[in-house]
Scaffold this active site. Structure first.
Site, PDB file in Angstrom:
ATOM      1  N   GLY A   1     -15.639   6.085  13.078  1.00  0.00           N
ATOM      2  CA  GLY A   1     -16.808   6.934  13.298  1.00  0.00           C
ATOM      3  C   GLY A   1     -16.552   7.939  14.399  1.00  0.00           C
ATOM      4  CB  SER A   2     -18.902   9.951  16.365  1.00  0.00           C
ATOM      5  OG  SER A   2     -19.746   8.972  16.953  1.00  0.00           O
TER       6      SER A   2
ATOM      7  N   GLY B   1     -17.435   5.168  19.422  1.00  0.00           N
ATOM      8  CA  GLY B   1     -16.339   4.410  19.991  1.00  0.00           C
ATOM      9  C   GLY B   1     -16.514   4.098  21.460  1.00  0.00           C
TER      10      GLY B   1
ATOM     11  CD  GLU C   1      -7.863   4.515  12.918  1.00  0.00           C
ATOM     12  OE1 GLU C   1      -7.736   5.711  13.236  1.00  0.00           O
ATOM     13  OE2 GLU C   1      -6.905   3.731  12.829  1.00  0.00           O
TER      14      GLU C   1
END
Length: 504
Positions: free
Chosen positions: A236-237, A241, A258
């Site tokens: 995601g963004s 994270g 990721e």
């Protein structure tokens, strides 16, 4: 046939119960038409806890199944995906807005990782290590670690699940999947396909081996905070994270992150310009710029600027934009209104810096509540401001350079470090780009685009991209616990480093 009827027929063919996607409180909107296509019920944090408990119990049984046997389940999953490929690809086109070839390509990626993981099930190798002590043997081995939580994003709503699940299952780990709340339908379909594989596999697959959690962030938080879920793989963004990483670390769990990408390419004087043009076009405009590996920046050598950039602008003017369901357009819709607003804001910010914009305008595709935009190319003199941020939309910033070292510095001078590429026929330039003084990204290519990674290589990036690795190479090690073993088969007890401890 309207899309809601088509999606219902596909889900029915795949064995998804109608109650799972009708009558719920969460309305699912297709970005292709802007219309409601389903309504699902959100699950609760208590449901998540129950799923985690089942996965914990399943782990005790699944870890004892021999790894090659576990690989057989993943092989069967690959077979079922082959049978369902057309239907699953169509769901992705309807629910995400990908063009047909990209929707099918995502399912092929799932099939490929199943093939990879099946072979991997016989290759979970440790090392035999030289020891300084006579009569001893030292080795390392990898054991199943426990339930793996997978949090996936809308843009690759099925492939990311498969990258993690195929590896986790052969490594001996149950999987708990929290997909994007924007894409529950492909998640239901994938879970049903896996259920078919499990039914063929037989009694060795325990209940709770795979759990699907549909709903909001509270479900993800339940996974992130649970000490019974030792590994969290979150896509995601960067903002997401920043929350997930510290929370998992606080309980000493492992996270595979990721996150964002602000990916660049360098077009050198010797570049094959036709190849570079095609690669940049797909990298920047494919999936409507909604890939983490989408190309968002390109540095063109000033000696070829006047030749290359007009050709690139012409490609932006000519690319077709429209419904992936009823046309053969190369660019489909953005996922929703927020993505449309972010794209417009980024273009306005670039114009305020003196950028020359080609494209970017909203396109009437016959659906007033869907958000189609012509991809935007922005010519700028320098890298600053909005260029250094990731906008999850088809906006490409094009800037000149005169010195390769400076171009590499500019490429690296952003917070993300996912994918990168250089277009050159000069071996010195190519090898410099791949060297320690070159690209600082997890993926560095030569004469191919920034997107379209194969499953055989480890996928992931550095810096604010999160540092995680999924898919190929030795990414499987993140789903296992590593153990070093020393066996003394002698009649003596020599200590390492020559230590003496004589008790009599």
């Amino acid at each position: 046939m309207d899309v809601s009827q088509e999606i219902a027929e596909i889900l029915s063919r795949l064995g998804v119960d109608k109650s799972a996607y009708t009558g719920g409180s969460r309305k699912i909107i297709s970005p292709v038409t802007g219309e409601e296509i389903a309504a699902v019920n959100d699950m609760t944090a208590e449901d998540a806890k129950a799923g985690i408990a089942k996965a914990k119990t399943a782990f005790k049984a699944w870890r004892m199944v021999p790894a090659p046997r576990r690989g057989e389940l993943v092989r069967l999953l690959g077979e079922e995906l082959r049978v369902a490929k057309e239907d699953l690809g169509r769901i992705i086109s309807i629910e995400v807005g990908k063009i047909t070839s990209e929707g099918l390509g995502e399912i092929q990626e799932m099939i490929d990782i199943c093939d990879f993981a099946t072979g991997l099930s016989r290759q979970l190798y440790g090392l035999t290590i030289a020891t300084e002590r006579p009569g001893h043997r030292m080795m390392e081995q990898y054991h199943p670690i426990g339930p793996v939580g997978v949090i996936s994003a809308f843009n690759f709503p099925a492939a990311v699940w498969s990258w993690n699940s195929a590896l986790a299952l052969v490594c001996g780990d149950p999987v708990i999947w929290k997909p994007s709340e924007k894409t529950p339908l492909i998640s239901l379909a994938c879970a049903s396909v896996l259920d078919r594989a499990i039914a063929r596999f037989g009694d060795d697959a325990p209940e709770g081996l795979h759990t699907l959690l549909l709903g909001d962030r509270d479900l993800g938080e339940a996974l992130v905070d649970s000490t019974d879920v030792p590994v969290i793989s979150a896509t995601g963004s960067t903002r997401m994270g920043r929350e997930v990483g510290p929370r998992v670390a606080a309980r000493f769990g492992k996270s595979i992150l990721e996150l964002g990408g602000n990916n660049a390419g360098i077009v050198c004087p010797s570049a094959d310009q036709d190849m570079a043009l095609a690669a940049i076009a797909f990298g920047a405009m494919g999936t409507a710029g909604q890939r983490c590996t989408s190309q968002r920046r390109v540095f063109v050598h000033d000696s070829i600027w006047d030749e290359f950039v007009p050709r690139l602008a012409a490609a932006y003017k000519s690319v077709t934009v429209g419904s992936p369901l009823t046309t053969d357009s190369l660019v489909g819709p953005l996922i929703d209104e927020n993505a449309s607003k972010a794209m417009t804001a980024a273009i306005e910010a670039a114009e305020a810096m003196g950028g020359k914009v080609t494209g970017g305008e909203r396109v009437d595709a016959g659906h007033p509540n869907a958000y189609y935009h012509r991809p935007a190319m922005v010519e700028l003199k320098e890298q600053k401001g909005i260029v250094c941020e990731e906008t999850f939309a088809p906006v490409l910033y094009v800037m000149p350079y005169s010195d390769l070292e400076n171009a590499i510095d500019m490429q690296n001078d952003v917070s993300a470090g996912l994918s990168s590429t250089i277009y050159t026929l000069d071996v010195r330039e190519a090898e410099t780009f791949l060297s320690a003084m070159g690209s600082d990204c997890g993926i560095a290519n030569v004469n191919i685009g920034t997107s379209g990674a194969e499953i055989g290589g480890a996928f992931g990036g550095e810096k604010e991209t999160g540092g995680g690795r999924e898919s190929g190479s030795d990414a499987w090690k993140a789903y296992m616990r590593r153990q070093t073993n020393t066996v003394n088969y002698s009649r003596e007890l020599p200590l390492a480093q020559g230590v003496s401890f004589d008790i009599g």
